[in-house]
Enzyme design. Structure first.
Site, PDB file in Angstrom:
ATOM      1  N   THR A   1      -9.716   1.413  -8.161  1.00  0.00           N
ATOM      2  CA  THR A   1     -10.884   2.293  -8.463  1.00  0.00           C
ATOM      3  C   THR A   1     -11.089   2.226  -9.720  1.00  0.00           C
ATOM      4  O   THR A   1     -10.567   2.201 -10.552  1.00  0.00           O
ATOM      5  CB  THR A   1     -11.227   3.798  -7.399  1.00  0.00           C
ATOM      6  OG1 THR A   1     -10.655   3.712  -6.702  1.00  0.00           O
ATOM      7  CG2 THR A   1     -13.016   4.679  -8.187  1.00  0.00           C
TER       8      THR A   1
ATOM      9  N   GLU B   1      -4.847   7.674  -1.515  1.00  0.00           N
ATOM     10  CA  GLU B   1      -4.135   8.104  -2.452  1.00  0.00           C
ATOM     11  C   GLU B   1      -2.694   9.067  -1.509  1.00  0.00           C
ATOM     12  O   GLU B   1      -2.850   9.960  -1.752  1.00  0.00           O
ATOM     13  CB  GLU B   1      -5.241   8.902  -3.055  1.00  0.00           C
ATOM     14  CG  GLU B   1      -6.069   8.505  -4.041  1.00  0.00           C
ATOM     15  CD  GLU B   1      -5.918   9.664  -5.232  1.00  0.00           C
ATOM     16  OE1 GLU B   1      -5.008  10.032  -5.819  1.00  0.00           O
ATOM     17  OE2 GLU B   1      -7.276   8.611  -5.804  1.00  0.00           O
TER      18      GLU B   1
ATOM     19  N   TRP C   1      -7.702  -3.357  -4.503  1.00  0.00           N
ATOM     20  CA  TRP C   1      -8.596  -1.563  -4.733  1.00  0.00           C
ATOM     21  C   TRP C   1      -8.374  -0.740  -5.463  1.00  0.00           C
ATOM     22  O   TRP C   1      -8.130   0.471  -5.699  1.00  0.00           O
ATOM     23  CB  TRP C   1      -7.858  -1.214  -3.089  1.00  0.00           C
ATOM     24  CG  TRP C   1      -7.885  -1.953  -2.189  1.00  0.00           C
ATOM     25  CD1 TRP C   1      -7.124  -2.153  -1.183  1.00  0.00           C
ATOM     26  CD2 TRP C   1      -9.210  -1.871  -1.272  1.00  0.00           C
ATOM     27  NE1 TRP C   1      -7.719  -2.892  -0.245  1.00  0.00           N
ATOM     28  CE2 TRP C   1      -8.487  -2.263   0.508  1.00  0.00           C
ATOM     29  CE3 TRP C   1     -10.402  -1.374  -1.513  1.00  0.00           C
ATOM     30  CZ2 TRP C   1      -9.738  -2.854   0.562  1.00  0.00           C
ATOM     31  CZ3 TRP C   1     -11.295  -1.192  -0.383  1.00  0.00           C
ATOM     32  CH2 TRP C   1     -11.350  -1.952   0.581  1.00  0.00           C
TER      33      TRP C   1
ATOM     34  N   ARG D   1      -3.668  14.255  -5.774  1.00  0.00           N
ATOM     35  CA  ARG D   1      -3.742  14.543  -4.672  1.00  0.00           C
ATOM     36  C   ARG D   1      -4.448  15.767  -3.901  1.00  0.00           C
ATOM     37  O   ARG D   1      -5.640  15.776  -3.247  1.00  0.00           O
ATOM     38  CB  ARG D   1      -2.109  14.690  -3.625  1.00  0.00           C
ATOM     39  CG  ARG D   1      -2.294  13.738  -3.261  1.00  0.00           C
ATOM     40  CD  ARG D   1      -0.755  14.145  -2.570  1.00  0.00           C
ATOM     41  NE  ARG D   1      -0.687  12.335  -2.476  1.00  0.00           N
ATOM     42  CZ  ARG D   1       0.768  11.909  -2.753  1.00  0.00           C
ATOM     43  NH1 ARG D   1       2.012  12.445  -2.193  1.00  0.00           N
ATOM     44  NH2 ARG D   1       0.915  10.745  -2.718  1.00  0.00           N
TER      45      ARG D   1
ATOM     46  N   ARG E   1     -34.543  22.337  13.775  1.00  0.00           N
ATOM     47  CA  ARG E   1     -34.111  21.301  14.613  1.00  0.00           C
ATOM     48  C   ARG E   1     -34.895  22.538  16.070  1.00  0.00           C
ATOM     49  O   ARG E   1     -34.215  23.024  16.086  1.00  0.00           O
ATOM     50  CB  ARG E   1     -33.483  20.442  15.006  1.00  0.00           C
ATOM     51  CG  ARG E   1     -33.156  19.879  16.447  1.00  0.00           C
ATOM     52  CD  ARG E   1     -34.307  18.478  15.855  1.00  0.00           C
ATOM     53  NE  ARG E   1     -34.609  18.130  17.642  1.00  0.00           N
ATOM     54  CZ  ARG E   1     -35.504  16.451  17.813  1.00  0.00           C
ATOM     55  NH1 ARG E   1     -35.697  16.532  17.174  1.00  0.00           N
ATOM     56  NH2 ARG E   1     -35.064  16.031  19.422  1.00  0.00           N
TER      57      ARG E   1
ATOM     58  N   GLN F   1     -22.976  14.890  14.976  1.00  0.00           N
ATOM     59  CA  GLN F   1     -23.128  14.812  16.417  1.00  0.00           C
ATOM     60  C   GLN F   1     -24.275  16.597  16.635  1.00  0.00           C
ATOM     61  O   GLN F   1     -25.026  15.898  17.293  1.00  0.00           O
ATOM     62  CB  GLN F   1     -22.299  15.581  17.030  1.00  0.00           C
ATOM     63  CG  GLN F   1     -22.484  15.881  18.513  1.00  0.00           C
ATOM     64  CD  GLN F   1     -22.201  14.165  18.929  1.00  0.00           C
ATOM     65  OE1 GLN F   1     -21.540  13.522  18.630  1.00  0.00           O
ATOM     66  NE2 GLN F   1     -23.085  14.407  20.373  1.00  0.00           N
ATOM     67  N   ILE F   2     -24.367  16.894  15.422  1.00  0.00           N
ATOM     68  CA  ILE F   2     -25.596  18.001  15.297  1.00  0.00           C
ATOM     69  C   ILE F   2     -26.572  17.735  15.096  1.00  0.00           C
ATOM     70  O   ILE F   2     -27.709  17.860  15.963  1.00  0.00           O
ATOM     71  CB  ILE F   2     -25.252  19.054  14.451  1.00  0.00           C
ATOM     72  CG1 ILE F   2     -23.789  19.870  14.967  1.00  0.00           C
ATOM     73  CG2 ILE F   2     -26.575  20.111  14.730  1.00  0.00           C
ATOM     74  CD1 ILE F   2     -23.201  20.980  14.081  1.00  0.00           C
TER      75      ILE F   2
ATOM     76  N   GLY G   1       0.738  -0.758   0.142  1.00  0.00           N
ATOM     77  CA  GLY G   1       0.173   0.021   0.569  1.00  0.00           C
ATOM     78  C   GLY G   1       0.793   1.136   0.131  1.00  0.00           C
ATOM     79  O   GLY G   1       1.456   1.722  -1.075  1.00  0.00           O
ATOM     80  N   SER G   2       1.206   1.632   1.553  1.00  0.00           N
ATOM     81  CA  SER G   2       2.069   2.900   1.136  1.00  0.00           C
ATOM     82  C   SER G   2       3.020   2.579   1.026  1.00  0.00           C
ATOM     83  O   SER G   2       4.051   3.468   0.166  1.00  0.00           O
ATOM     84  CB  SER G   2       2.112   3.237   2.644  1.00  0.00           C
ATOM     85  OG  SER G   2       1.002   3.604   3.212  1.00  0.00           O
TER      86      SER G   2
END
Lengths: 262, 393
Positions: free
Chosen positions: B158, B363, B156, B243, B268, B336-337, B131-132
């Protein structure tokens, strides 16, 4: 064939209208200007004719100020071949009659088979310019069209009239104005946007149009805007609180005493 | 310094936004449920020229400047992150390196159909064990009379499910390390390239991701991309530029989460007030907006550097690092909101939270980005000789 589409740059219909301090114009800060939506139908119709017959040339013409170049650029990105901006200080304040005079002047020495407009420009919504141009040029006029078929030198247009559709069959050249439903305007493709950068926008002033300053603008107009005002703000609603029985009672009282509806 | 976009850049942004809002955003949840960006949508995007954004104009593309490209990717990601990666992979890591390193014949035969979106691309560097540490890849290329035979498997990838063209990185000789790595072009339908099963993923479920197998995959020597042994250099250069696009994708995901969160906070009510009136929520909204702005500015800066031809690698890594981590922070705050509503699989922020997760991994992980940034800043000083930027740099 040669098609000319007249487009007007107008505030986006979602714009919150704010009046300028002179009371006669809009405050243009935060206004997003777009191609008049009805003119987009007109342009799309021209482009669809061009799709069927690639020899067709589509030119867009706009009377406007410098920023109207953006509207013309968008039209070029959608696929128009050429664009002309009619721009002159003296043209400011032209009413429908003076605007039609300018457009007719722009058509001098220009050959065309079809003039397309939107049925009206959102904003002032007078729907006059196209009719005046047709009248001045002595051309057939089909307005509020929802279907258009071109065959050789003739056209068949289906137009909305009250409670029915009218079919008109007429010879070209002619003036046709587009109504919603005529087609679904396309998006400009990225290729179109890039290609539009390379298409020139011709700019013509009064001198180039052969018009004197007193024939156009406010001095050439029979009407002028003296004052613009916003519709009165709607009064805030009244919320009735409490249990259903007392709410009903209060509602009856208000209908009787305030609204005087009962 | 002028942060304003040009009229052309605004034109690109606005037209993509309009398209994305109409065609992608309302269907993003349905795409995810179906596990694909439907073919009709891919076709529509193709007609708009989205697969030719980085293809030169003479091959039918629109050759967008780097900043316009960022704006386009951000708008796509704001509407549907899975669609944005589908589009950006074909553009930035397949069409772009072919345009930069391909032979005239390769460019003429591939780029026009890539620009039209008829030929989608996949980029196959990563392997299950590499990978890396991409230079540790094991896929072998053997010279044959006609060209090369490839043997191995990639992970992997794409667009693997719908790509017509794969860039495969393989080594001619593992003993040569990164100098043995070479890039090859493999067409789908090559009998030596059977399809792999799609990966089951946390996010970006509508994008196609699968292993790519190479089993005695024969290709002519004309399908080698660049010189023998130049593969790693091509991969690194490609990823440096790509990137910036991933950073733009992160900004789009964050922006979408932010918009969902602010709309929800306004609507809300709790304790008799919209929750947007509470200080604790306001502080989160302010932090989210600041995070996004920082990410967007870093991204646009890296793109602007690239546009002027300046060295941009370090800024691209900074943009990718910050924007991917910001996307995760912002998406988490958006959940969270929303409270329990954001925990529901029916909520767009739940999807955005999962979609954001991969961005600090793919990436180039955040760890690799930090390594790249530190090496580029310190490299020549801490060592007597410059340190190479590392595999996924």
């Amino acid at each position: 064939m040669k098609i000319i589409v007249f487009i007007k740059q107008v505030p986006d219909t979602a714009t919150k209208i704010v009046l300028a301090p002179d009371g006669k114009s809009l405050d243009e800060t935060n206004v997003n200007f777009v191609i008049n939506p009805y003119d987009e139908f007109a342009l799309e119709e021209a482009l669809q004719i061009k799709d069927r017959d690639p020899l067709t040339q589509v030119t867009v013409i706009s009377l406007g100020v410098e920023r109207a170049q953006n509207a013309l650029r968008s039209a070029l990105a959608m696929g128009a071949d050429g664009a002309v901006l009619l721009k002159d200080e003296a043209l400011l304040g032209s009413d429908a009659g003076a605007t039609a005079r300018v457009l007719v002047a722009a058509l001098k020495d220009v050959s065309f088979d079809l003039l397309l407009f939107g049925k009206q420009g959102v904003g002032l919504d007078q729907g006059q310019v196209d009719i005046r141009v047709a009248e001045a040029l002595g051309l057939p006029h089909a307005g509020v069209v929802v279907k258009l078929e071109i065959d050789g030198g003739r056209a068949v247009a289906e137009r909305e009239i009250e409670g029915a559709h009218e079919i008109m069959n007429f010879a070209l050249p002619a003036v046709v104005t587009a109504q919603k439903g005529l087609n679904e305007p396309r998006y400009a493709s990225l290729k179109g946007i890039m290609a539009a950068k390379k298409k020139p926008i011709e700019i013509r002033d009064c001198a180039a149009l052969g018009l004197r300053a007193d024939q156009v603008g406010e001095s050439g107009s029979l009407t002028r805007i003296k004052k613009l005002s916003l519709p009165p703000a709607r009064k805030e609603g009244h919320k009735i609180e409490g249990d259903p029985a007392s709410q009903a009672k209060e509602l009856i009282r208000l209908l009787r005493e305030e609204a005087k509806a009962l | 310094m002028d942060f304003r976009l040009t009229a052309d850049q605004k034109g690109v942004r606005d037209s993509i936004r309009e398209l994305a809002d109409k065609v992608l955003r309302p269907r993003a949840a349905a795409f995810e449920a179906a596990g694909e960006v439907p073919a009709d949508v891919r076709r529509h995007l193709a007609e708009m020229g989205l697969f030719g954004m980085l293809v030169p104009e003479r091959f039918g593309g629109s050759a967008l400047d780097p900043l316009s490209y960022c704006l386009a990717i951000e708008e796509l990601a704001r509407a549907c992150a899975a669609t944005s990666i589908t589009v950006s992979v074909s553009n930035s890591v397949v069409a772009a390196p072919i345009a930069a390193h391909g032979s005239d014949e390769q460019k003429q035969s591939l780029l026009p159909s890539m620009a039209r979106g008829e030929l989608l691309g996949a980029f196959c560097l990563t392997e299950a064990h590499a990978g890396s540490d991409a230079a540790a890849l094991r896929t072998r290329a053997t010279r044959t009379a006609e060209g090369y035979r490839l043997q191995g498997s990639k992970a992997w990838a794409t667009n693997a499910g719908w790509a017509g063209l794969f860039i495969i990185f393989a080594t001619l000789d593992p003993a040569l390390g990164s100098r043995g790595i070479t890039a090859f072009l493999v067409r789908s339908g090559n009998p030596g390239q059977p399809a792999g099963p799609p990966e089951r993923k946390m996010g970006l479920r509508a994008s196609s991701t699968a292993p790519v197998y190479l089993d005695d995959c024969e290709i002519p020597s004309s399908d080698r991309l660049g010189e023998e042994g130049r593969g790693m250099a091509i991969a690194l250069e490609t990823l440096d530029a790509a990137r910036i696009g991933v950073a733009a994708q992160c900004v789009g995901i964050a922006q979408a989460a932010f918009e969902e969160a602010t709309a929800y906070a306004r609507g809300r009510r709790a304790f008799g007030h919209p929750i947007a009136e509470f200080g604790a929520v306001k502080a989160q909204i302010a932090d989210m907006a600041t995070d996004i702005d920082a990410a967007r500015l870093l991204t646009h800066h890296a793109a602007s550097l690239r546009a002027t031809g300046a060295e941009f690698g370090c800024q691209a890594s900074m943009a990718k690092l910050w924007a991917s981590e910001a996307a995760n922070r912002v998406a988490a705050r958006a959940v969270q909101i929303h409270g329990a509503a954001g925990y529901s699989a029916d909520s767009p922020v739940e999807r955005l939270y999962r979609d954001a997760r991969v961005t600090t991994i793919y990436e180039g992980t955040s760890e690799i980005q930090r390594l790249v940034i530190a090496r580029r800043l310190l490299g020549s000083r801490v060592h007597s000789t410059p340190i190479s930027p590392g595999p996924l740099a």
